[in-house]
Design an enzyme around this catalytic site. Structure first.
Site, PDB file in Angstrom:
ATOM      1  NE  ARG A 223       4.745 -55.372 -19.317  1.00 29.79           N
ATOM      2  CZ  ARG A 223       5.258 -56.453 -18.724  1.00 29.79           C
ATOM      3  NH1 ARG A 223       6.531 -56.720 -18.797  1.00 29.79           N
ATOM      4  NH2 ARG A 223       4.490 -57.255 -18.025  1.00 29.79           N
TER       5      ARG A 223
ATOM      6  CE  LYS B 103       7.633 -63.256 -19.510  1.00 28.70           C
ATOM      7  NZ  LYS B 103       8.529 -63.347 -18.363  1.00 28.70           N
TER       8      LYS B 103
ATOM      9  CG  ASP C 118      11.476 -61.777 -17.790  1.00 27.35           C
ATOM     10  OD1 ASP C 118      10.914 -61.874 -16.685  1.00 27.35           O
ATOM     11  OD2 ASP C 118      10.901 -62.054 -18.859  1.00 27.35           O
TER      12      ASP C 118
ATOM     13  CE1 TYR D  16       1.671 -56.214 -22.945  1.00 24.20           C
ATOM     14  CE2 TYR D  16       1.825 -58.604 -22.799  1.00 24.20           C
ATOM     15  CZ  TYR D  16       2.133 -57.351 -22.314  1.00 24.20           C
ATOM     16  OH  TYR D  16       2.926 -57.237 -21.198  1.00 24.20           O
TER      17      TYR D  16
ATOM     18  CB  CYS E  22       7.979 -60.054  -6.282  1.00 28.93           C
ATOM     19  SG  CYS E  22       6.495 -60.831  -5.626  1.00 28.93           S
TER      20      CYS E  22
ATOM     21  NE  ARG F 152       3.137 -62.950 -19.371  1.00 26.14           N
ATOM     22  CZ  ARG F 152       2.595 -63.616 -18.364  1.00 26.14           C
ATOM     23  NH1 ARG F 152       1.869 -64.698 -18.580  1.00 26.14           N
ATOM     24  NH2 ARG F 152       2.803 -63.224 -17.128  1.00 26.14           N
TER      25      ARG F 152
ATOM     26  CB  SER G  71       4.157 -60.746 -12.025  1.00 21.68           C
ATOM     27  OG  SER G  71       2.948 -61.148 -11.457  1.00 21.68           O
TER      28      SER G  71
ATOM     29  CG  HIS H 230       9.923 -65.966 -14.933  1.00 20.42           C
ATOM     30  ND1 HIS H 230       8.724 -65.753 -14.305  1.00 20.42           N
ATOM     31  CD2 HIS H 230      10.170 -64.842 -15.631  1.00 20.42           C
ATOM     32  CE1 HIS H 230       8.271 -64.559 -14.611  1.00 20.42           C
ATOM     33  NE2 HIS H 230       9.121 -63.980 -15.410  1.00 20.42           N
TER      34      HIS H 230
END
Ligand code: OXD
Ligand code: MN
Length: 602
Positions: free
Chosen positions: A383, A214, A285, A205, A258, A77, A256, A234
């Site tokens: 991904r 998102k 997510d 992407y 974690c 991103r 992110s 989120h």
């Protein structure tokens, strides 16, 4: 034109009018309306294979799996090219890039003009949330990328049934995407909340181009949620089934890196498995949460698939993710082995003797870059896109129109020294303060100074589509609307000792902490009141099968007033960036915390 097409045109005249206008600007050779059928999937897959947009993987080992490679400069991103376009800059707030709608449309129109010449424009009607549910929102994405179509098929409910649900006048988010020339200097990801529109150009992407995720389900949805009095977050959603069959659901926000997907697919550790726990994955997510007639908070996962980070995924870190990605998965930017299977750093298998790296260049474990450092086979942000139901632990309630009831909300951060393993907020307002002050520290594994703190309130820093101070105000307001609010907790799986070694084993062992959280929610265990909130009595955490010295648990739960006083100052500095828009209640929380810490330190 056939009768059916004419009828469709009349029925969806408002969609058609918009599609025509966008097509006139982008000038595709043809326009194709996706119906979402299996036949269509086969046809588009064959077309993408012919054009080289995707590659077939070994269909014996990985049936239905394909590999896609993005341009080398288009792998994540691009937050610096992501804008909220509102009439007033203050409505975007200090944490977002801002452009006026007029400027945004003007700039992007230049890049979109003629960008689809020689290409097909695909029209993808999609729903976020179960079709027909009061939660769900409809979007229509126009794109010149088959990769986007194939990903949207996995990530959303898409096709004709969505158009039927939309009806002749239904409202939808206008999502326009073109790869254009993939030039980073002509790339923009623009959100127009006042028009319910998203324009993304110059990227291929996922996070920039799968516009339901998102862009719609977070940035645009946060604005709708504020207006319509619900929460777009989120957060993962997880069901914990106890041996007696009771299932309780938790929603959790983590920045992110974690372990959000790992927690969403948690495998109970051996010691607790004997007790008969089962975990049900509802989402990994995004959570959309509403107050229902019973006065509780209910949540749905608006998505239908996982768009997860690959490196580091293996059967120890995430057994269920490994099972999820064995079929019908699109891999992006992983390494390709000579046998047509894939590999990445942190895979169960040792590095292959030879492979093609994420850019398709020959790679071997000895490969080093110009700087003498080992070259990665897979991109660090490579991904997988996999259907929700591929996960062995997926919850059958993902289609329930009213969602699942949320018993607890968890905020998490990566703090080497400050935050204890778990603590509970004193009340909703204190919980909102915990979320608003959330942060993660850099570790030695990341570029930058170790210990440097990045504030990421509610893990929403890059995803809140309006002024974050107003967003905090909205959270406070929601607390007054929920008659039976979930309790709010903060967890930190990443506390270290003086040598930087993690004190807590993490992964499946985190279930022990979730058990305590749910017991607290049911008022079945006490806790220790501390200045920062309620921490567990170590005896209340089931440690069967885990050999952790009592001293380590004490270190995990310790609260050091000096560190907290520094934190309170840092949070104050962060709050100041929002000026007078910052809700007074959160300033009061900061000062009340200071008073409690000072009193305890005496
Ligand atoms: C994601 C992210 O891709 O949070 O989910 O960046
Ligand atoms: Mn995310």
């Amino acid at each position: 034109m056939g009768v059916q097409e004419i009828l469709t045109m009349i029925k969806y005249a408002h969609v058609q009018e918009w599609v025509d206008r966008m097509a006139a600007m982008c000038q595709p050779d043809s326009v194709y309306w996706c119906d979402g059928s299996e036949e269509e999937k086969r046809r588009l897959t064959a077309e993408a294979l012919r054009s080289g947009e995707i590659m077939e993987l070994n269909q014996t080992v990985l049936p239905g799996c394909y590999l896609h490679r993005t341009a080398a400069n288009d792998v994540a991103r691009t937050e610096h090219l992501t804008y909220i376009c509102t009439s007033f800059q203050g409505d975007a707030g200090p944490t977002n890039n801002w452009m006026s709608p007029r400027e945004g449309y003007r700039k992007a129109r230049e890049y979109f003009s003629g960008a689809m010449k020689g290409r097909t424009m695909y029209v993808i009607p999609f729903a976020m949330g179960p079709i027909g549910s009061p939660f769900s929102k409809i979007g229509i994405e126009l794109t010149d990328s088959i990769y986007v179509v194939l990903n949207m098929r996995i990530m959303t409910r898409m096709g004709e049934s969505v158009l039927d649900a939309l009806g002749p006048k239904g409202e939808f988010t206008q999502c326009l995407h073109s790869k254009a020339d993939l030039d980073v200097n002509r790339r923009l990801i623009l959100h127009f909340p006042e028009d319910n529109a998203i324009w993304s150009v110059g990227s291929g992407y996922g996070g920039n181009v799968l516009l339901g995720k998102k862009c719609l389900a977070l940035r645009i949805a946060t604005v709708q949620a504020q207006r319509e009095k619900w929460l777009a977050e989120h957060m993962l959603i997880l069901g914990i089934e106890e041996p007696v069959g009771r299932v309780q659901y938790i929603a959790a926000a983590f920045p992110s890196a974690c372990g959000k997907t790992n927690l969403a697919m948690l495998l109970p550790p051996e010691g607790l498995k004997m007790k008969g726990y089962r975990i049900w994955t509802v989402g990994d997510d995004i959570a959309w949460m509403k107050v229902d007639t019973d006065g509780r908070l209910w949540a749905v996962n608006p998505e239908m698939g996982y768009f997860g980070v690959v490196p580091g995924t293996n059967s120890k870190t995430n057994f269920n993710a490994m099972a999820t990605i064995t079929h019908d998965t699109i891999y992006t930017n992983v390494a390709l082995k000579p046998d047509g299977t894939v590999w990445w750093e942190g895979h169960d298998d040792p590095p292959p003797a030879e492979a093609l790296d994420w850019q398709g260049k020959p790679w071997s474990p000895k490969a080093v870059g110009k700087d003498g450092k080992p070259l990665m086979a897979a991109h660090p942000n490579s991904r997988f896109t996999a259907p929700f139901t591929n996960c062995p632990t997926h919850s059958f309630r993902y289609e329930h129109h009213h969602g699942v009831p949320i018993s607890a909300i968890i905020f998490g951060g990566r703090r080497a020294t400050l935050a204890p393993l778990v603590y509970e907020a004193l009340n909703w307002e204190h919980g909102v303060y915990m979320g608003a002050s959330m942060a993660s520290e850099r570790t030695a594994a990341q570029v930058g100074a170790v210990g440097e703190v990045r504030r990421d309130p509610m893990a929403m820093l890059p995803f809140c589509g309006y002024n974050m101070a107003d967003y905090f105000g909205h959270w406070l307001d929601m607390g007054t609307r929920i008659r039976r609010p979930p309790k709010i907790f903060h967890v930190n799986w990443f506390r270290t000792d003086e040598k930087g070694k993690f004190l807590w084993p993490g992964f499946g062992e985190n279930l022990r902490i979730l058990e305590w959280i749910l017991a607290r929610q049911r008022d079945e265990v006490g806790g220790l009141e501390t200045p920062i909130g309620i921490v567990p009595n170590p005896k209340d955490i089931d440690m069967s099968g885990l050999d952790l010295p009592a001293e380590t648990m004490n270190q995990l739960l310790a609260i050091h007033p000096k560190d907290w006083l520094a934190e309170i100052d840092a949070v104050g500095q962060f709050f100041e960036t929002f000026g007078t828009r910052m809700p007074e209640e959160l300033w009061q929380q900061n000062e009340a915390l200071r008073r409690r810490v000072l009193a305890a330190a005496k």
